[in-house]
Design a protein around this motif. Structure first.
Motif, PDB file in Angstrom:
ATOM      1  N   SER A  42      54.392  37.888  60.865  1.00 27.39           N
ATOM      2  CA  SER A  42      55.338  37.840  61.979  1.00 27.39           C
ATOM      3  C   SER A  42      55.115  39.064  62.850  1.00 27.39           C
ATOM      4  N   SER A  44      57.107  40.986  66.027  1.00 22.93           N
ATOM      5  CA  SER A  44      58.330  41.036  66.829  1.00 22.93           C
ATOM      6  C   SER A  44      58.039  41.527  68.238  1.00 22.93           C
ATOM      7  N   SER A  78      66.043  35.493  70.107  1.00 29.29           N
ATOM      8  CA  SER A  78      67.241  35.869  69.345  1.00 29.29           C
ATOM      9  C   SER A  78      68.523  35.404  70.015  1.00 29.29           C
ATOM     10  N   ARG A  93      55.736  33.580  74.391  1.00 33.08           N
ATOM     11  CA  ARG A  93      55.399  34.441  73.248  1.00 33.08           C
ATOM     12  C   ARG A  93      54.353  33.763  72.362  1.00 33.08           C
ATOM     13  N   ASN A 125      71.586  38.702  63.331  1.00 34.12           N
ATOM     14  CA  ASN A 125      71.430  38.720  64.781  1.00 34.12           C
ATOM     15  C   ASN A 125      72.506  39.551  65.492  1.00 34.12           C
ATOM     16  N   ARG A 131      68.138  41.531  65.910  1.00 33.33           N
ATOM     17  CA  ARG A 131      67.681  40.778  67.081  1.00 33.33           C
ATOM     18  C   ARG A 131      66.203  41.028  67.339  1.00 33.33           C
ATOM     19  N   TYR A 132      65.770  42.283  67.157  1.00 39.98           N
ATOM     20  CA  TYR A 132      64.348  42.595  67.335  1.00 39.98           C
ATOM     21  C   TYR A 132      63.492  41.787  66.357  1.00 39.98           C
ATOM     22  N   GLU A 133      63.927  41.691  65.112  1.00 45.08           N
ATOM     23  CA  GLU A 133      63.179  40.909  64.119  1.00 45.08           C
ATOM     24  C   GLU A 133      63.165  39.421  64.462  1.00 45.08           C
ATOM     25  N   ASN A 134      64.243  38.920  65.061  1.00 39.05           N
ATOM     26  CA  ASN A 134      64.340  37.505  65.402  1.00 39.05           C
ATOM     27  C   ASN A 134      63.541  37.130  66.646  1.00 39.05           C
ATOM     28  N   GLN A 135      63.253  38.111  67.500  1.00 37.02           N
ATOM     29  CA  GLN A 135      62.440  37.906  68.704  1.00 37.02           C
ATOM     30  C   GLN A 135      60.986  38.046  68.266  1.00 37.02           C
ATOM     31  N   ARG A 136      60.392  36.956  67.840  1.00 37.50           N
ATOM     32  CA  ARG A 136      59.115  37.082  67.136  1.00 37.50           C
ATOM     33  C   ARG A 136      58.229  35.866  67.338  1.00 37.50           C
ATOM     34  N   ASP A 138      55.799  33.797  64.591  1.00 34.63           N
ATOM     35  CA  ASP A 138      55.320  33.618  63.220  1.00 34.63           C
ATOM     36  C   ASP A 138      53.971  32.929  63.295  1.00 34.63           C
TER      37      ASP A 138
END
Length: 147
Positions: A42, A44, A78, A93, A125, A131-136, A138
């Motif tokens: 992943s 971010s 996110s 992205r 979130n 939120r940073y981790e969710n804006q990714r 994979d």
């Protein structure tokens, strides 16, 4: 539906294969090609960013991706509610990651792109870190052994 159609066509081809009726399915030899190998990473993104910048260890793993059988790239945001602009951000992205892989020799025919906003959260979130981790993006790189 697609699986059902494939299964139907596969079973139909068995029925018309020479000797299939005489030997039966149990009489056919099973061939093992080994288990597929999966590498998943992943990456971010800062808020509203679409620039794919993997860290050194992720870049090293992706350097071998041109030997993969298939690669799944999934862009995420996110946001709490899906919207057209967030769907477009998730797609950009994913396409940025796709372009990164193509620039490093991966065939575009091997890359499948998926995207969704407000979905598949991997962290809380309600915090900036989550939120940073969710804006990714994979990336699943799948290698199928050949013999």
């Amino acid at each position: 539906m697609r699986k059902a159609l494939f299964l139907t066509l596969s079973l139909a081809s068995l029925a018309f294969a020479p000797g299939a009726m005489a030997a039966g399915v149990a009489g056919m030899a099973a061939v093992s090609y080994g288990e597929p190998v999966l590498t998943a990473v992943s990456v971010s993104f800062p808020d509203s960013s679409t620039t794919f910048r993997p860290d050194a260890s992720t870049a090293e793993l992706l350097a071998e991706a041109k030997g993969a059988t298939i690669i799944y790239v999934s862009g995420r945001t996110s946001t709490l509610r899906p919207s057209a602009s967030d769907e477009a951000l998730a797609l950009r992205r994913a396409l940025s990651a796709r372009q990164y892989l193509i620039a490093r020799g991966v065939s575009p025919l091997k890359i499948m792109v998926n995207f969704a906003s407000a979905a598949d959260f991997v962290a809380d979130n309600s915090t900036p870190e989550g939120r940073y981790e969710n804006q990714r993006v994979d990336i699943e790189v799948i290698y199928v052994p050949t013999y």
